[in-house]
Design a protein around this motif. Sequence first.
Motif, mmCIF file in Angstrom:
data_model
loop_
_atom_site.group_PDB
_atom_site.id
_atom_site.type_symbol
_atom_site.label_atom_id
_atom_site.label_comp_id
_atom_site.label_asym_id
_atom_site.label_seq_id
_atom_site.Cartn_x
_atom_site.Cartn_y
_atom_site.Cartn_z
ATOM 1 N N THR A 101 35.872 -13.295 -55.195
ATOM 2 C CA THR A 101 34.485 -13.973 -55.378
ATOM 3 C C THR A 101 33.948 -14.573 -54.060
ATOM 4 O O THR A 101 34.393 -15.299 -53.291
ATOM 5 C CB THR A 101 34.774 -15.099 -56.265
ATOM 6 N N LEU A 102 32.629 -13.948 -53.601
ATOM 7 C CA LEU A 102 32.118 -14.358 -52.462
ATOM 8 C C LEU A 102 31.193 -15.501 -52.816
ATOM 9 O O LEU A 102 30.649 -15.850 -53.945
ATOM 10 C CB LEU A 102 31.136 -13.282 -51.887
ATOM 11 N N PRO A 103 31.272 -16.383 -51.859
ATOM 12 C CA PRO A 103 30.326 -17.702 -52.200
ATOM 13 C C PRO A 103 29.070 -17.398 -52.152
ATOM 14 O O PRO A 103 28.368 -16.454 -51.530
ATOM 15 C CB PRO A 103 30.704 -18.420 -50.726
ATOM 16 N N ASP B 6 28.122 -13.500 -41.936
ATOM 17 C CA ASP B 6 27.296 -12.620 -42.392
ATOM 18 C C ASP B 6 27.783 -10.978 -42.174
ATOM 19 O O ASP B 6 28.123 -10.418 -41.031
ATOM 20 C CB ASP B 6 26.114 -12.816 -41.387
ATOM 21 N N PRO B 7 28.088 -10.441 -43.446
ATOM 22 C CA PRO B 7 28.839 -9.052 -43.128
ATOM 23 C C PRO B 7 27.822 -7.925 -42.729
ATOM 24 O O PRO B 7 28.280 -7.106 -42.239
ATOM 25 C CB PRO B 7 29.056 -8.941 -45.027
ATOM 26 N N PHE B 8 26.538 -8.345 -42.634
ATOM 27 C CA PHE B 8 25.594 -7.334 -42.084
ATOM 28 C C PHE B 8 25.119 -7.541 -40.507
ATOM 29 O O PHE B 8 24.331 -7.178 -40.213
ATOM 30 C CB PHE B 8 24.605 -7.282 -42.903
ATOM 31 N N ALA B 9 26.131 -8.330 -40.099
ATOM 32 C CA ALA B 9 25.940 -8.749 -38.560
ATOM 33 C C ALA B 9 27.018 -8.185 -37.813
ATOM 34 O O ALA B 9 28.165 -7.941 -38.292
ATOM 35 C CB ALA B 9 25.761 -10.084 -38.201
ATOM 36 N N ILE C 227 21.299 -10.280 -63.203
ATOM 37 C CA ILE C 227 20.577 -8.874 -63.275
ATOM 38 C C ILE C 227 19.967 -8.950 -61.767
ATOM 39 O O ILE C 227 19.348 -9.612 -61.393
ATOM 40 C CB ILE C 227 19.569 -8.818 -64.292
ATOM 41 N N ASN C 228 20.320 -7.645 -61.295
ATOM 42 C CA ASN C 228 19.577 -7.569 -59.961
ATOM 43 C C ASN C 228 18.628 -6.287 -60.296
ATOM 44 O O ASN C 228 18.404 -6.004 -61.412
ATOM 45 C CB ASN C 228 20.533 -7.116 -58.868
ATOM 46 N N ALA C 229 17.997 -5.838 -59.235
ATOM 47 C CA ALA C 229 16.992 -4.785 -59.299
ATOM 48 C C ALA C 229 17.512 -3.376 -60.093
ATOM 49 O O ALA C 229 16.898 -2.766 -60.736
ATOM 50 C CB ALA C 229 16.478 -4.371 -57.932
ATOM 51 N N GLY D 28 16.996 0.536 -65.215
ATOM 52 C CA GLY D 28 17.698 0.987 -66.347
ATOM 53 C C GLY D 28 19.030 1.079 -66.195
ATOM 54 O O GLY D 28 19.759 1.833 -67.034
ATOM 55 N N MET D 29 19.980 0.152 -65.349
ATOM 56 C CA MET D 29 21.312 0.098 -65.166
ATOM 57 C C MET D 29 21.771 -1.271 -65.256
ATOM 58 O O MET D 29 21.244 -2.073 -64.539
ATOM 59 C CB MET D 29 21.688 0.724 -63.869
ATOM 60 N N LEU D 30 22.557 -1.654 -66.240
ATOM 61 C CA LEU D 30 23.074 -2.982 -66.460
ATOM 62 C C LEU D 30 24.484 -2.828 -66.154
ATOM 63 O O LEU D 30 25.307 -1.798 -66.331
ATOM 64 C CB LEU D 30 23.022 -3.475 -67.771
HETATM 65 P P1 B4P Z 1 22.774 -8.043 -53.063
HETATM 66 O O1 B4P Z 1 21.421 -7.451 -53.340
HETATM 67 O O2 B4P Z 1 22.796 -9.206 -52.205
HETATM 68 O O3 B4P Z 1 23.710 -8.185 -54.369
HETATM 69 P P2 B4P Z 1 24.052 -7.034 -55.573
HETATM 70 O O4 B4P Z 1 23.487 -5.731 -55.333
HETATM 71 O O5 B4P Z 1 23.668 -8.038 -56.782
HETATM 72 O O6 B4P Z 1 25.765 -7.265 -55.322
HETATM 73 P P3 B4P Z 1 26.777 -8.235 -55.469
HETATM 74 O O7 B4P Z 1 27.605 -8.457 -54.369
HETATM 75 O O8 B4P Z 1 26.014 -9.673 -56.148
HETATM 76 O O9 B4P Z 1 27.774 -7.419 -56.526
HETATM 77 P P4 B4P Z 1 28.021 -7.593 -58.086
HETATM 78 O O10 B4P Z 1 29.577 -8.284 -58.094
HETATM 79 O O11 B4P Z 1 27.104 -8.092 -58.781
HETATM 80 O O12 B4P Z 1 23.504 -6.893 -52.274
HETATM 81 C C1 B4P Z 1 24.516 -7.007 -51.549
HETATM 82 C C2 B4P Z 1 25.403 -5.654 -51.407
HETATM 83 O O13 B4P Z 1 26.118 -5.481 -50.353
HETATM 84 C C3 B4P Z 1 26.101 -5.304 -52.795
HETATM 85 O O14 B4P Z 1 26.028 -3.877 -53.205
HETATM 86 C C4 B4P Z 1 27.507 -5.662 -52.126
HETATM 87 O O15 B4P Z 1 28.558 -4.960 -53.021
HETATM 88 C C5 B4P Z 1 27.396 -5.163 -50.485
HETATM 89 N N1 B4P Z 1 28.390 -5.886 -49.708
HETATM 90 C C6 B4P Z 1 28.723 -7.260 -49.864
HETATM 91 N N2 B4P Z 1 29.713 -7.379 -48.916
HETATM 92 C C7 B4P Z 1 29.653 -6.421 -47.845
HETATM 93 C C8 B4P Z 1 30.303 -6.186 -46.897
HETATM 94 N N3 B4P Z 1 31.319 -6.843 -46.211
HETATM 95 N N4 B4P Z 1 30.093 -4.795 -46.365
HETATM 96 C C9 B4P Z 1 29.126 -3.841 -46.865
HETATM 97 N N5 B4P Z 1 28.748 -4.195 -48.141
HETATM 98 C C10 B4P Z 1 28.878 -5.387 -48.722
HETATM 99 O O16 B4P Z 1 28.158 -6.016 -58.366
HETATM 100 C C11 B4P Z 1 29.169 -5.389 -57.540
HETATM 101 C C12 B4P Z 1 28.418 -4.018 -56.988
HETATM 102 O O17 B4P Z 1 28.035 -3.126 -58.139
HETATM 103 C C13 B4P Z 1 27.298 -4.021 -56.133
HETATM 104 O O18 B4P Z 1 27.560 -3.218 -55.048
HETATM 105 C C14 B4P Z 1 26.236 -3.844 -57.048
HETATM 106 O O19 B4P Z 1 25.077 -3.165 -56.357
HETATM 107 C C15 B4P Z 1 26.605 -2.836 -58.041
HETATM 108 N N6 B4P Z 1 26.030 -2.694 -59.244
HETATM 109 C C16 B4P Z 1 25.351 -3.889 -59.957
HETATM 110 N N7 B4P Z 1 24.784 -3.084 -60.981
HETATM 111 C C17 B4P Z 1 25.430 -1.895 -61.275
HETATM 112 C C18 B4P Z 1 25.266 -0.995 -62.141
HETATM 113 N N8 B4P Z 1 24.488 -1.195 -63.264
HETATM 114 N N9 B4P Z 1 25.656 0.519 -62.060
HETATM 115 C C19 B4P Z 1 26.481 0.501 -60.905
HETATM 116 N N10 B4P Z 1 26.679 -0.437 -59.832
HETATM 117 C C20 B4P Z 1 25.977 -1.468 -60.051
#
Ligand code: B4P
Length: 332
Positions: free
Chosen positions: A56-58, A75-78, A283-285, A290-292
């Motif tokens: 679990t990420l903060p 920041d994982p993207f830096a 829920i994200n984008a 159409g993907m949950l």
């Molecule tokens: P955010 O916009 O910040 O958040 P998110 O896509 O909602 O992903 P979240 O991290 O909250 O993941 P969740 O458990 O809900 O995007 C951050 C992105 O960066 C994510 O893709 C994340 O995985 C990635 N990331 C984080 N740390 C990273 C690092 N150190 N290096 C590289 N990348 C890193 O969901 C888990 C995963 O499932 C996410 O990838 C999410 O996009 C994907 N997902 C969600 N809904 C899905 C669906 N319906 N079908 C398939 N995949 C789905």
Amino acid sequence: MPTCSADELVRRVPDCTKAASESGDLLYFPSESYVFQENGIDFHIRHCPALLQKPTLPAPDFSQPPEKDKEKKRDPFAPPYVEKLVIGELEEGDGEAQYVALLNKYSVVPNHFLLVTKEYASQSSAPTPSDLAVTYSLLQAGQRAGTEIFAFYNCGEQSGASQHHKHLQFLSPDAGGPPGGPPIERLAQAAPKPFSLSQLPYAHYVYRLPSFAVSSQPHELLHIFANGFIRLLDLVFETLRRQPDPIYGQASYNVLLTLRHLHIIPRMREAHKLRETGDELSINALGFAGMLLVKSEKELEAVRKEGISVILRGVGCERIDDAEIAPQITEL
Ligand code: B4P
């Protein structure tokens, strides 16, 4: 770090994914997908119990200036980037590269990658015309390579974003999304101005890109994205102001970009409380593509009972059915 053209970058994704998976830098979470039809639209619910094991990420503290929140976690993207997650820097004319493409470290569907800004920019800021044009160039490269790709952006506190640093994400419907991409892609009618679809229960707006966009260079598309996005963003602010609990400050919204359309969905809430379990479903984008995503059988059942339209309406906004704002189109 390799600097590549959009075509080269898209070509590199599968091999980089394989290598990062083998080295253990990319964590793959197996899942199963189920199709549910509501209002004539196919929604895919992905059941991924393995994600319960994801560290679990903060959550980002969007109320803090990013610098303060950044102090609490890296920041994982830096830079320095995890080498195996780097696909490459995106080559842009003669200038210095502005974006790096990284593999998603937590992969649920294969070849999910991100485009991150090299200089820190906030995920609460709107995508710039240049962000959108560069993103579009990767979709065009996908098409040239025979791989359909769509992009999404989670903007702001209620959008489902989990990282502060600006990042756009890329997925292929072939790899696990709805066939043909987001539901709206099946729409065939002409659309001279932003429109919305009467079948969808939440506020959303779509801008159709001109047909020449697909064969244009990114720099030729800057004014189209500037004009299209500002029109959509105006509709987001107007919608948020007209809600029963209006929002006047920072807007949250999701963006979907395909080769044909730019979609925007204003957000009131990040998660929906499921009646059956009382649990919150984030829920994200992708929800609006159409993907949950659910992480247990119990959650899957609760989503099925609740209905996807109810969930999406729960985290989105009430529709404003005012033809002055955006005409409705009824046929999918
Ligand atoms: P955010 O916009 O910040 O958040 P998110 O896509 O909602 O992903 P979240 O991290 O909250 O993941 P969740 O458990 O809900 O995007 C951050 C992105 O960066 C994510 O893709 C994340 O995985 C990635 N990331 C984080 N740390 C990273 C690092 N150190 N290096 C590289 N990348 C890193 O969901 C888990 C995963 O499932 C996410 O990838 C999410 O996009 C994907 N997902 C969600 N809904 C899905 C669906 N319906 N079908 C398939 N995949 C789905």
